[in-house]
Motif scaffolding. Structure first.
Motif, short mmCIF file in Angstrom:
data_model
loop_
_atom_site.label_atom_id
_atom_site.label_comp_id
_atom_site.label_asym_id
_atom_site.label_seq_id
_atom_site.Cartn_x
_atom_site.Cartn_y
_atom_site.Cartn_z
N TYR A 6 0.84 -1.20 0.00
CA TYR A 6 0.00 0.00 0.00
C TYR A 6 0.87 1.25 0.00
O TYR A 6 0.58 2.24 -0.67
N VAL B 230 2.22 1.88 -3.43
CA VAL B 230 1.24 2.53 -4.30
C VAL B 230 1.28 4.04 -4.07
O VAL B 230 1.34 4.83 -5.00
N LYS C 18 3.68 5.79 -2.91
CA LYS C 18 4.95 6.35 -3.37
C LYS C 18 4.97 6.49 -4.89
O LYS C 18 5.37 7.51 -5.43
N LEU D 279 2.55 6.73 -6.95
CA LEU D 279 1.63 7.77 -7.43
C LEU D 279 2.03 9.15 -6.92
O LEU D 279 1.42 10.14 -7.26
N LYS D 280 3.05 9.15 -6.08
CA LYS D 280 3.54 10.39 -5.49
C LYS D 280 2.43 11.16 -4.79
O LYS D 280 2.24 12.35 -5.01
N LEU D 281 1.66 10.47 -3.98
CA LEU D 281 0.60 11.13 -3.23
C LEU D 281 1.22 12.08 -2.21
O LEU D 281 2.27 11.79 -1.65
N SER D 282 0.55 13.19 -1.99
CA SER D 282 1.04 14.14 -0.99
C SER D 282 0.91 13.53 0.40
O SER D 282 0.22 12.52 0.57
N LYS E 89 -2.69 13.35 1.54
CA LYS E 89 -3.44 12.35 0.78
C LYS E 89 -3.02 10.94 1.20
O LYS E 89 -3.87 10.07 1.35
N LYS F 203 -5.94 8.76 2.53
CA LYS F 203 -6.39 7.76 1.55
C LYS F 203 -5.78 6.40 1.81
O LYS F 203 -6.31 5.39 1.36
N VAL F 204 -4.62 6.36 2.45
CA VAL F 204 -3.94 5.07 2.63
C VAL F 204 -3.77 4.72 4.12
O VAL F 204 -4.27 3.70 4.57
N PRO G 49 -7.32 4.58 6.41
CA PRO G 49 -8.18 3.43 6.12
C PRO G 49 -7.50 2.10 6.43
O PRO G 49 -8.15 1.17 6.92
N ALA G 50 -6.18 2.01 6.20
CA ALA G 50 -5.49 0.75 6.45
C ALA G 50 -5.41 0.46 7.95
O ALA G 50 -5.33 -0.69 8.36
N LEU H 68 -6.01 -0.87 -3.18
CA LEU H 68 -6.41 -0.54 -1.83
C LEU H 68 -7.81 -1.13 -1.60
O LEU H 68 -8.74 -0.80 -2.32
N TRP I 276 -10.18 -0.76 0.43
CA TRP I 276 -11.33 0.05 0.85
C TRP I 276 -11.83 0.95 -0.27
O TRP I 276 -12.78 1.69 -0.08
N GLN J 65 -3.86 12.42 -9.41
CA GLN J 65 -2.51 12.87 -9.16
C GLN J 65 -1.84 13.31 -10.46
O GLN J 65 -1.18 14.34 -10.51
#
Lengths: 263, 277
Positions: A165, A168, A170, A172-175, A178, A182-183, A186-187, B89, B91, B104
């Motif tokens: 997770y 993913v 990394k 997508l380079k999520l801020s 986020k 988002k990760v 929820p996890a 993911l 969820w 993104q």
């Protein structure tokens, strides 16, 4: 056949337990503890508090459900503080090894301290608040005693997020925000809710001690007052009420927890 | 050959209590724009390490990687990665999983445009009807379809595939080869895939790069796959050339993967061009 077996398991067997308990109670009050009211006496004396559960006859003379409600409100406040402080703290501990090393010894030392020990400290801390001191001290005690399962379970949850997770996020380079919402959150939810459930159990456990020491109206305060005025029958009523409410709270939290487990 | 991705003298060393462990040493590879290259080798030889360094998930100890004229530094949505396990993911629905990346990569586009991109790719991979299901409601093959859609939906400069079909049964695998090639053809995307399946490597690739065994793995040999595209699996199976290539690959993996490439080049037939040539 299957039906009767089911009935036996879920109805008859628990009933045997209850009957045995009541018999033991009768036996004790008849033999070694003559001061212990037997079940009949308990019922007779508790009747006014139970049949008018919402009556208000004075601060320390209210219906049992009215007292329960007062206690629940206090627990809800303290528990909310525990979650608001404990969840982010758990996240920080889960994410940072440095933070874990800094905080872990303190947590391990503070965690086993009894609510009876925290309450006087709370009184001193909030002495300046004047009239509200007993409520503040009670909230402080509930919060600090009940937050540890939330802190520790959240931290474990964050540490056990699968690397997949995180990859993913990394790739997508999520801020950071986020990634968190988002990760990471929820996890971690299933672990967080296990912590929340255990914390609620402790918060309810602490309420009695807090009310006893501060003399606030509630099930615990009522119990202590009746003990001091030698009305032993209603002590037993209070104990049963506390147990039942704790049981119901735990069931409710288990339901919520199960929802997040399967998701 | 003008190269789009250039991996030069890349080395990966891990520090262990027993001293440094060299996983990959002086790995050199150039890939042209639009080319499909497979990386094949024994398990544990370091092929996935090379891929994850290109993806930016793993630090490079020494050497450098240049993509489209820019040296890579860390991960980014300009490279779409398909992992061995689909890494969805749980969820989020299939749609939301793909949307996460699209948000993104195309943050300037408005919401309906982004939704259209997600829907397009999920439809192309054959999930038009299952877009709003969560991963646990999808089969393993369908999940990997979502993984492929997620990578393509970023419109990346490069596609990186880490044994993407390794966990699938052979029928699903053949289906997904088709899905992958169709998307690859439409998008004319440069692709690097890690696999240990010889047939898969030949069927999908323009070139197959064989890695020597670790430690200190490097490029052992490179095999050009000359078949015209689009390729027909059945016709390929009847082509004697296919078996010749297959033999060469298996021969390399069985007998020569443990040799250094310089020795390998001298000792065996010249049909296999060495990396340094």
């Amino acid at each position: 056949m299957i039906f009767s077996k089911l009935k036996l398991d879920s109805l008859l067997l628990p009933l045997i337990g209850v009957v045995a308990f009541v018999a033991l109670w009768f036996g004790l009050s008849a033999t070694v503890s003559p001061d212990l009211p037997d079940p009949t006496a308990t019922w007779v004396s508790s009747k006014p508090v139970v049949v008018e559960p919402f009556a208000y006859r004075g601060e320390m003379d209210q219906g049992i459900l009215r007292f329960t409600w007062l206690s629940l409100v206090l627990v809800a406040k303290g528990y909310a503080i525990a979650l608001i402080v404990g969840t982010p703290l758990g996240f920080i501990l889960g994410l940072s090894k440095v933070a874990t090393k800094i905080c872990d010894p303190m947590i391990q030392v503070l965690r086993p301290v009894s609510p009876l020990a925290w309450l006087p400290l709370g009184m001193i801390l909030f002495m300046k608040t004047g009239k509200g001191v007993s409520e503040m001290a009670a909230l402080f005690t509930i919060a600090i005693c009940s937050m540890w399962p939330t802190v520790l379970n959240t931290a474990v949850g964050v540490r056990s997020i699968p690397q997949d997770y995180l990859n993913v996020a990394k790739v997508l380079k999520l801020s950071r925000t986020k990634t968190l919402f988002k990760v990471l959150v929820p996890a971690t939810l299933p672990y967080m809710f296990t912590g929340f459930r255990l914390s609620l159990g402790i918060a309810w456990l602490v309420i009695v001690a807090a009310e006893m020491l501060t003399g606030r109206p509630g099930v615990g305060g009522f119990l202590w007052q009746q003990y001091n005025s030698l009305v032993y029958e209603q002590i037993i009523l209070c104990i049963l009420t506390i147990g039942l409410v704790g049981f119901v709270l735990d069931r409710l939290m288990s339901l919520v927890e199960a929802r997040f487990k399967t998701a | 050959m003008s190269s789009y991705l250039e991996i030069s003298r890349v080395t990966k060393t891990y520090t262990t209590p027993k001293g440094p462990a060299v996983i990959v040493k002086d790995f050199d590879l150039k890939i042209a724009k639009g080319e499909f290259v497979s990386l094949i080798g024994h398990s544990g030889c370091g092929k996935s390490t090379v891929l994850s360094m290109v993806a930016g998930l793993n630090d490079i100890t020494d050497g450098g990687i240049v993509l489209a004229g820019k040296e890579l530094d860390g991960p980014g949505p300009d490279r779409g990665v398909v992992f061995q396990s689909p890494c969805l993911l749980p969820w989020l629905t299939a749609f939301e999983n793909v949307m996460l990346g699209v948000d993104q990569a195309f943050w300037t586009a408005d919401k309906s445009e982004r939704a259209a991109i997600v829907e397009y790719y999920l439809t192309v991979v054959g999930l038009g009807d299952s877009m709003h299901k969560r991963p646990h409601e999808l089969s393993q093959g369908m999940r990997q379809r979502v993984g492929i859609a997620r990578a393509f939906a970023l419109s990346p400069k490069m596609l990186l595939l880490d044994e993407p079909f390794g966990m699938l049964d052979s029928l699903t695998r053949v289906e997904l080869h088709g899905v992958l090639l169709e998307l690859w053809r439409r998008n004319q995307i440069t692709a690097l895939m890690v696999t240990h399946d010889v047939d898969e490597a030949i069927f999908l690739s323009d070139r197959v790069v064989c890695m020597t065994d670790g430690p200190a793995a490097e490029v052992g040999a490179i095999l050009h796959i000359p078949f015209e595209r689009p390729r027909d699996r059945k016709a390929l199976m009847e082509d004697p050339e296919y078996y010749r290539l297959r033999e060469q690959l298996i021969d390399f993996l069985e007998h020569r993967a443990h040799e250094r490439p310089s020795q390998a080049a001298r000792a065996h037939q010249p049909a296999l061009a060495t990396a340094t040539a």
